[in-house]
Every structure is written in C-alpha cells, then in structure tokens.
Design a protein around this motif. Structure first.
Motif, PDB file in Angstrom:
ATOM      1  N   THR A   1      12.673 -18.455 -12.064  1.00  0.00           N
ATOM      2  CA  THR A   1      11.600 -19.361 -12.079  1.00  0.00           C
ATOM      3  C   THR A   1      10.508 -19.048 -11.287  1.00  0.00           C
ATOM      4  N   LEU A   2       9.228 -19.957 -11.429  1.00  0.00           N
ATOM      5  CA  LEU A   2       8.205 -19.559 -10.979  1.00  0.00           C
ATOM      6  C   LEU A   2       7.737 -20.109  -9.176  1.00  0.00           C
ATOM      7  N   ASN A   3       6.938 -19.705  -8.596  1.00  0.00           N
ATOM      8  CA  ASN A   3       6.747 -20.079  -7.308  1.00  0.00           C
ATOM      9  C   ASN A   3       5.970 -21.365  -6.909  1.00  0.00           C
ATOM     10  N   GLN A   4       4.841 -21.714  -7.891  1.00  0.00           N
ATOM     11  CA  GLN A   4       3.951 -22.711  -7.799  1.00  0.00           C
ATOM     12  C   GLN A   4       3.452 -22.750  -9.180  1.00  0.00           C
ATOM     13  N   PHE A   5       2.799 -24.095  -8.926  1.00  0.00           N
ATOM     14  CA  PHE A   5       2.368 -24.662 -10.482  1.00  0.00           C
ATOM     15  C   PHE A   5       1.160 -25.630 -10.114  1.00  0.00           C
TER      16      PHE A   5
ATOM     17  N   VAL B   1      -5.402 -29.774  -6.147  1.00  0.00           N
ATOM     18  CA  VAL B   1      -5.752 -29.891  -4.725  1.00  0.00           C
ATOM     19  C   VAL B   1      -4.546 -30.331  -3.739  1.00  0.00           C
ATOM     20  N   LEU B   2      -3.905 -31.459  -4.033  1.00  0.00           N
ATOM     21  CA  LEU B   2      -2.723 -32.104  -3.342  1.00  0.00           C
ATOM     22  C   LEU B   2      -1.536 -31.484  -3.627  1.00  0.00           C
ATOM     23  N   PRO B   3      -0.950 -30.457  -2.696  1.00  0.00           N
ATOM     24  CA  PRO B   3       0.351 -29.978  -3.066  1.00  0.00           C
ATOM     25  C   PRO B   3       1.451 -30.821  -2.779  1.00  0.00           C
ATOM     26  N   ALA B   4       2.536 -30.746  -3.652  1.00  0.00           N
ATOM     27  CA  ALA B   4       3.659 -31.444  -3.469  1.00  0.00           C
ATOM     28  C   ALA B   4       4.892 -30.824  -4.061  1.00  0.00           C
ATOM     29  N   PRO B   5       6.057 -30.949  -3.750  1.00  0.00           N
ATOM     30  CA  PRO B   5       7.277 -30.389  -4.325  1.00  0.00           C
ATOM     31  C   PRO B   5       7.521 -31.244  -5.568  1.00  0.00           C
ATOM     32  N   ILE B   6       8.123 -30.659  -6.832  1.00  0.00           N
ATOM     33  CA  ILE B   6       8.329 -31.159  -7.751  1.00  0.00           C
ATOM     34  C   ILE B   6       9.550 -32.266  -7.671  1.00  0.00           C
ATOM     35  N   TRP B   7      10.312 -31.899  -6.902  1.00  0.00           N
ATOM     36  CA  TRP B   7      11.512 -32.998  -6.549  1.00  0.00           C
ATOM     37  C   TRP B   7      11.224 -34.238  -5.958  1.00  0.00           C
ATOM     38  N   LEU B   8      10.035 -34.198  -5.229  1.00  0.00           N
ATOM     39  CA  LEU B   8       9.473 -35.538  -4.668  1.00  0.00           C
ATOM     40  C   LEU B   8       8.804 -36.356  -5.815  1.00  0.00           C
ATOM     41  N   LEU B   9       8.139 -35.545  -6.385  1.00  0.00           N
ATOM     42  CA  LEU B   9       7.362 -36.473  -7.806  1.00  0.00           C
ATOM     43  C   LEU B   9       8.485 -37.143  -8.437  1.00  0.00           C
ATOM     44  N   THR B  10       9.714 -36.385  -8.824  1.00  0.00           N
ATOM     45  CA  THR B  10      10.707 -36.976  -9.554  1.00  0.00           C
ATOM     46  C   THR B  10      11.421 -38.081  -8.972  1.00  0.00           C
ATOM     47  N   VAL B  11      11.651 -38.050  -7.513  1.00  0.00           N
ATOM     48  CA  VAL B  11      12.059 -38.958  -6.927  1.00  0.00           C
ATOM     49  C   VAL B  11      11.317 -40.190  -6.981  1.00  0.00           C
ATOM     50  N   LEU B  12       9.911 -40.080  -6.813  1.00  0.00           N
ATOM     51  CA  LEU B  12       9.084 -41.379  -7.120  1.00  0.00           C
ATOM     52  C   LEU B  12       9.099 -41.850  -8.482  1.00  0.00           C
ATOM     53  N   ILE B  13       9.341 -41.352  -9.326  1.00  0.00           N
ATOM     54  CA  ILE B  13       9.317 -41.707 -10.752  1.00  0.00           C
ATOM     55  C   ILE B  13      10.698 -42.401 -10.951  1.00  0.00           C
ATOM     56  N   ALA B  14      11.703 -41.927 -10.288  1.00  0.00           N
ATOM     57  CA  ALA B  14      12.855 -42.562 -10.240  1.00  0.00           C
ATOM     58  C   ALA B  14      12.925 -44.072  -9.669  1.00  0.00           C
TER      59      ALA B  14
ATOM     60  N   LEU C   1      16.010 -26.705 -12.081  1.00  0.00           N
ATOM     61  CA  LEU C   1      15.557 -25.256 -12.185  1.00  0.00           C
ATOM     62  C   LEU C   1      15.135 -24.615 -10.940  1.00  0.00           C
ATOM     63  N   ASN C   2      13.939 -25.514 -10.502  1.00  0.00           N
ATOM     64  CA  ASN C   2      13.384 -25.119  -9.381  1.00  0.00           C
ATOM     65  C   ASN C   2      12.480 -26.447  -8.710  1.00  0.00           C
ATOM     66  N   PRO C   3      13.477 -27.115  -7.655  1.00  0.00           N
ATOM     67  CA  PRO C   3      13.152 -28.380  -6.993  1.00  0.00           C
ATOM     68  C   PRO C   3      11.905 -28.006  -6.106  1.00  0.00           C
ATOM     69  N   LYS C   4      11.944 -26.991  -5.544  1.00  0.00           N
ATOM     70  CA  LYS C   4      10.691 -26.442  -4.773  1.00  0.00           C
ATOM     71  C   LYS C   4       9.525 -26.133  -5.116  1.00  0.00           C
ATOM     72  N   LEU C   5       9.406 -26.047  -6.398  1.00  0.00           N
ATOM     73  CA  LEU C   5       8.310 -25.879  -7.135  1.00  0.00           C
ATOM     74  C   LEU C   5       6.987 -26.548  -6.543  1.00  0.00           C
ATOM     75  N   THR C   6       5.998 -25.952  -6.220  1.00  0.00           N
ATOM     76  CA  THR C   6       4.803 -26.517  -5.656  1.00  0.00           C
ATOM     77  C   THR C   6       3.628 -26.927  -6.725  1.00  0.00           C
ATOM     78  N   VAL C   7       3.647 -28.193  -6.983  1.00  0.00           N
ATOM     79  CA  VAL C   7       2.697 -28.842  -7.788  1.00  0.00           C
ATOM     80  C   VAL C   7       1.370 -29.068  -7.243  1.00  0.00           C
ATOM     81  N   TYR C   8       0.550 -28.689  -7.898  1.00  0.00           N
ATOM     82  CA  TYR C   8      -0.971 -28.954  -7.326  1.00  0.00           C
ATOM     83  C   TYR C   8      -1.568 -30.043  -8.013  1.00  0.00           C
ATOM     84  N   ILE C   9      -1.501 -31.419  -7.560  1.00  0.00           N
ATOM     85  CA  ILE C   9      -2.006 -32.557  -8.276  1.00  0.00           C
ATOM     86  C   ILE C   9      -3.215 -32.406  -8.209  1.00  0.00           C
TER      87      ILE C   9
END
Length: 306
Positions: free
Chosen positions: A281-285, A230-243, A219-227
């Motif tokens: 959807t939201l802009n960042q998280f 501090v550390l910004p990352a798009p959620i799609w990248l985290l999902t790819v790493l988990i896969a 729903l929002n692949p470019k959602l910025t997640v601040y781990i």
C-alpha cells in the motif's frame, strides 16, 4: 515528500511501482530491488501483466474450460481489451458522464416516464433488470454536484483499488456493489409502507464509490488523505464519519441505506483481499475535493441519490 517503503528514505520525486503500488527511492525503484509481488507473476498471464480480462491461463495451467478462451476476440495483452488493464476506473467515469448526457437527451425529447424506465431502479418495477446497472451510472439530472462528487471520489480512490486487485476484480466490485446497494435501497423503500404508483427509486454511483473507499480503508487504514490538498486525515476516520451519517440518516433525499450497504461490501471485500493477497500500500494520498463519500445532497421527492 514521500518515504521509500523499503528504507524509509525521504524523496522529493519518489518512484511509484505500477505493479505493486509501492513508493520507492531511486535505489529501490526496480522491481527486483523491492521484492515486487509482480515478479512472482511474471510468467502468469492472469496476473499483473495481463489485460485484466484474460482468464485463458489458470493457475492449474489448463485453459480448455476458460470462458475467455472461447471468445471470438483476442483478450490477451495485445488484444482490443488490453486497454482496460489499469483503466477501468476511467472507463467507468466516462460511462457515467455519457449516461448523464443521455439522461438529459431522454428527458428533453422523450420525457420523465421513459427516463425513469431506463435509468431509475424503482421499488415499483424491480423486474426492469437493466436498471440494476444503468442506475449505477445514472445520476440526478437536476443537481450536477451529484455526479461531480461521485466522480471525484472514484477518480482519486478508484486507481488505488484497481492497482491493488486488478482491473477485472475492480470492475466486478464496482458493478456488484452498485447493484447490491441499489437493491437494498429499494427493498427498504418497499417494506417501509405502501408504495405510491410513481415515486421512490434510486440512482447514482455512491454505493460503488463507498465500496471503493471501504477496500482502501481495510488495506491501508492509516492512509493520510489530504482533503483539498491541505487538511490531513486518516482514511479510516473519513469512513467512520460516512458510516455514522448513513446509519443515523443525516440529510434529506439521500439513499443512506445504499451508502451503508456499498461501504459494507467494500469493507468485506477489502478484508478478503487483505487475508488472501500480498498487497503493498501507499503512504499518503491527496484528495482534491468533493468529500469522501460523494453524498448526493438534497434530491427529488421520494428519490434517493447515492
């Protein structure tokens, strides 16, 4: 700082609409000023203003065939189930921790055999259908971070998905993806070779947690997640790493098949929601810790945590 979804204005204290999930400035905070999807469902008790569990009013206007209308309790907004609207995430988190403490009690006073029969979904006894569900809420009692990591993921991402799809659909997604992921894991164990009399099995909510992440990713692949905030990352990248981790099986004692199946369930359901619903959807998280998928880490011999 966050940007208004309508005009793009930067706001220090943005308004978050609880009906559509959008972020707005003071000028566009009212539903009628940002074309809120909730306005279209104002007179629909099965929409965003219902308890999330009331099917008594269908789109056709008939409630005679509704299961909810036949229940001997009030399932409407003012009834006892109204609390669960928008709160299923925290209800499931509470059930997870209550189950965890119940596991400790059973292990202490009844022993591992009863614990396994009650809480662990095993390839030896798939007919123990109650473990299809209890194994979702149960976690490894000898490694506290198993439940902690899953709780972090569900706590942060669960409310987003629940806001997008509603409490009832969120509950179905959580339980169904957890069951499917667990059954997939023990199926792999069963077909990998001869089963020992005792061993194997799976428990944990990571399959459901990854399904939640999958929905957000679609729903929002470019959602910025601040781990760690501090550390910004798009959620799609985290999902790819988990896969990738799940496909190649990095780490011992982790139910990688369950992780992957749960993620696929979430991605598929997210695509269905994207095609059939108008979701804002939201802009960042901000993700406060624990990592995106709640991997269980080293587990007991022959038992996968997910």
């Amino acid at each position: 700082m966050a940007k208004c979804d309508v005009c793009g204005k930067a706001e220090n204290l943005p308004y978050n609409c609880r009906h559509c999930g959008g972020t707005f400035c003071s000028e566009h905070r009212l539903p009628e000023n940002h074309d809120c999807v909730g306005l279209k469902q104002w007179n629909d008790p099965s929409g965003v203003f219902d308890s999330g569990f009331d099917d008594s009013v269908s789109s056709s206007g008939s409630s005679s065939s509704s299961l909810a209308s036949k229940l001997p309790i009030d399932t409407g907004p003012g009834g006892p189930l109204a609390y669960f609207r928008g709160n299923m995430t925290y209800t499931f988190l509470a059930l997870m921790w209550a189950t965890f403490f119940a596991q400790l009690l059973v292990l202490t006073f009844a022993g591992p055999d009863l614990h396994r029969a009650l809480f662990v979904l095993t390839p030896q006894n798939p007919e123990y259908v109650w473990t299809w569900v209890t194994s979702i809420f149960a976690h490894s009692p000898d490694w506290i971070f198993h439940i902690v990591f899953n709780s972090i993921v569900i706590f942060f991402f669960g409310p987003l998905v629940e806001r997008y799809v509603g409490s009832k659909n969120f509950a179905i997604l959580f339980v169904a993806s957890g069951v499917i992921a667990g059954l997939a894991q023990i199926a792999v164990q069963a077909y990998s070779g001869p089963l020992p009399p005792v061993g194997g099995g799976v428990l944990g909510a990571s399959g459901a947690a990854l399904a939640i992440m999958g929905v957000v990713t679609i729903l929002n692949p470019k959602l910025t997640v601040y781990i760690f905030f501090v550390l910004p990352a798009p959620i799609w990248l985290l999902t790819v790493l988990i896969a990738v981790v799940s496909i190649f099986g990095f780490g011992e004692g982790i139910a990688h098949e369950a992780h992957l199946v749960g993620l696929i369930c979430g991605l598929a359901y997210g695509e269905y929601v994207r095609r059939t619903k108008n979701v804002r959807t939201l802009n960042q998280f901000q993700l406060g810790g624990g990592g995106p998928g709640g991997p269980g880490g080293p587990g007991g011999p022959g038992r996968g945590r997910f």
